[in-house]
Design a protein around this motif. Structure first.
Motif, mmCIF file in Angstrom:
data_model
loop_
_atom_site.group_PDB
_atom_site.id
_atom_site.type_symbol
_atom_site.label_atom_id
_atom_site.label_comp_id
_atom_site.label_asym_id
_atom_site.label_seq_id
_atom_site.Cartn_x
_atom_site.Cartn_y
_atom_site.Cartn_z
ATOM 1 N N MET A 43 0.834 -1.202 0.000
ATOM 2 C CA MET A 43 0.000 0.000 0.000
ATOM 3 C C MET A 43 0.870 1.255 0.000
ATOM 4 S SD MET A 43 -2.991 -0.837 2.780
ATOM 5 C CE MET A 43 -4.571 -1.500 2.274
ATOM 6 N N SER A 44 1.919 1.232 0.832
ATOM 7 C CA SER A 44 2.821 2.381 0.899
ATOM 8 C C SER A 44 3.564 2.578 -0.415
ATOM 9 C CB SER A 44 3.822 2.189 2.044
ATOM 10 O OG SER A 44 3.162 2.101 3.292
ATOM 11 N N ASP A 45 3.930 1.469 -1.069
ATOM 12 C CA ASP A 45 4.616 1.549 -2.356
ATOM 13 C C ASP A 45 3.710 2.177 -3.412
ATOM 14 O OD1 ASP A 45 6.656 1.211 -4.187
ATOM 15 O OD2 ASP A 45 6.100 -0.855 -4.670
ATOM 16 N N ILE A 46 2.446 1.773 -3.400
ATOM 17 C CA ILE A 46 1.473 2.352 -4.340
ATOM 18 C C ILE A 46 1.338 3.852 -4.084
ATOM 19 C CG2 ILE A 46 -0.974 2.419 -4.953
ATOM 20 C CD1 ILE A 46 -1.049 -0.620 -4.477
ATOM 21 N N ARG A 47 1.237 4.205 -2.812
ATOM 22 C CA ARG A 47 1.111 5.631 -2.464
ATOM 23 C C ARG A 47 2.356 6.403 -2.880
ATOM 24 N NH1 ARG A 47 0.117 8.105 3.640
ATOM 25 N NH2 ARG A 47 0.051 10.292 3.004
ATOM 26 N N GLY A 48 3.531 5.778 -2.749
ATOM 27 C CA GLY A 48 4.771 6.456 -3.117
ATOM 28 C C GLY A 48 4.902 6.718 -4.601
ATOM 29 N N HIS A 49 4.147 5.989 -5.413
ATOM 30 C CA HIS A 49 4.186 6.185 -6.870
ATOM 31 C C HIS A 49 2.899 6.840 -7.397
ATOM 32 C CE1 HIS A 49 7.367 3.165 -6.326
ATOM 33 N NE2 HIS A 49 7.856 3.568 -7.484
ATOM 34 N N LYS A 50 2.202 7.557 -6.526
ATOM 35 C CA LYS A 50 0.921 8.146 -6.922
ATOM 36 C C LYS A 50 1.123 9.354 -7.836
ATOM 37 C CE LYS A 50 0.498 11.288 -2.978
ATOM 38 N NZ LYS A 50 -0.307 11.699 -1.816
ATOM 39 N N HIS A 51 0.104 9.619 -8.639
ATOM 40 C CA HIS A 51 0.081 10.805 -9.494
ATOM 41 C C HIS A 51 -1.200 11.591 -9.246
ATOM 42 C CE1 HIS A 51 3.095 8.304 -11.473
ATOM 43 N NE2 HIS A 51 3.573 9.414 -12.007
#
Length: 410
Positions: free
Chosen positions: A256-264
């Motif tokens: 989840m944190s990884d997804i958030r870190g690559h958010k646009h």
């Protein structure tokens, strides 16, 4: 496909409203008594079957359509599934209220028939698509565990009526609960998130390896725990199952944190942020539960700890996650149906205009506050505090569901 998923979700929302109206009518006192009673069985199955499972089934029909870009195997079979499951669960609930064992057996059998039709319909769709990834495999496993949960439930219903498996009833009950919560809801929530979180965060470029690891650990924990319950071994041996699920949740939270870190996108919305928060709260709770097992082994298997775990997992994680996702799913379904063909024209609202993110945040915050008061009362064995917490939980839940329902008026 719009009508079939929405039919399940609207029925689920109606059941949710009924559950909390009944809770307010009893001033939350039902939560103080034993859950292993006709009233407790009625309320738990109203919440888990007629709300959470009904919503989840509708979400599966919708997600399969989105992920696979193809129609469900048979929409007509979907409506038959709805009829069997709804009728069966209604008879089951009536059986609990009447404490009529024949009604319980008949209702459990009818609900299982609906579940098996659902499993066949989804299974045929997945097999025909041949698109195997963490989302589709998690969905397939979750539906399989739902079918097993239904089989065990039917066996208990038949046992109520004819006592065919009297000595094994407790084993069936524990495996039934474990498979339903960790297998059906657990794998469905994690599996759906692999698709939905990147959509809401507008995220790409994150690691694709973690979901597969989460899925393997989660399945290992589900199967290990179910086998232990069916064999009726000492409760302490179930600790490795919880450790496996905890390891899966930690990896899932990191994903989840990884997804958030690559958010646009600035933010995914209050509902999605709450789903991330409650996952981390569940991880902390499981750490605390393991400490209780180590330092206070005599208390680890008490009724109080069991009730706290039920509140935390069923309400703190499963229910809060479903409610958070509903704040996105319902506006999407309704906007697509009503405004999708007119997108870009004057006076057509944006999807974000259909629901207030601020109100979503306040609503879920109120539900969380009610849950914390309830768990505090349960832990301290203070009936008045527990009843007050459940009443607050129900008031906030009704207010939040009213916010979701108002989307259909826009």
């Amino acid at each position: 496909m719009f009508r079939l998923p929405l039919l399940f979700m609207m029925t689920g929302m109606a059941s949710f409203i009924l559950f909390h109206l009944l809770s307010l009518f009893s001033v939350g006192e039902w939560a103080v008594g034993s859950p292993r009673s006709p009233d407790g069985w009625f309320r738990l199955h109203l919440l888990v079957l007629d709300w959470a499972t009904m919503i989840a089934m509708g979400a599966v029909y919708q997600l399969v359509d989105v992920v696979l870009q193809r129609r469900i195997h048979s929409e007509r079979l979907g409506y038959l599934h709805y009829g069997c499951f709804t009728a069966g669960s209604a008879v089951l609930l009536a059986g609990f209220l009447r404490m009529d064992t024949l009604w319980i057996a008949a209702g459990a059998s009818g609900a299982l028939a609906g579940i098996l039709l659902f499993a066949w319909n989804v299974g045929r769709t997945l097999l025909a698509a041949r698109q195997w990834n963490p989302v589709t495999v998690s969905t397939a496993c979750a539906v399989g565990y739902l079918a097993l949960t239904g089989v065990l439930g039917m066996m208990m219903g038949l046992n109520f009526a004819w006592n065919w498996w009297g000595a094994v009833h407790e084993r069936l009950l524990h495996a039934h609960i474990w498979l339903g919560i960790t297998g059906w809801f657990g794998l469905l929530i994690t599996g759906f998130s692999y698709k939905m979180l990147p959509m809401f965060y507008l995220s790409h470029g994150f690691s694709e390896k973690t979901p597969g690891r989460v899925m393997r650990l989660w399945n290992a924990g589900v199967l290990y725990g179910a086998i232990l319950f069916l064999l009726d071994v000492r409760p302490v041996y179930s600790i490795p199952a919880v450790l496996l699920l905890l390891a899966a949740l930690i990896l899932y939270s990191r994903h989840m944190s990884d997804i958030r870190g690559h958010k646009h996108k600035k933010g995914p919305g209050q509902g999605i942020q709450w789903t991330v928060l409650v996952t981390r709260a569940l991880i902390l709770y499981l750490f605390g539960l393991l400490c209780v097992w180590v330092f206070f082994p005599d208390e680890a298997w008490s009724l109080t700890v069991t009730l706290l775990s039920g509140w935390m997992v069923l309400w703190g994680w499963v229910a809060m996650t479903i409610l958070g996702y509903l704040s996105k799913i319902i506006p999407f379904l309704w906007w697509t149906h009503k405004y999708g063909p007119h997108a870009g024209r004057p006076n057509v609202p944006l999807m974000s205009d259909l629901i207030s993110e601020r109100d979503v945040g306040w609503g879920l915050g109120g539900i969380a506050a009610g849950l914390l008061v309830t768990m505090t009362g349960t832990g301290l064995q203070e009936g008045l505090v527990t009843a007050a917490g459940v009443s607050l939980l129900s008031l906030c839940s009704l207010g939040y569901m009213g916010l979701i329902v108002r989307v259909f008026a826009k």
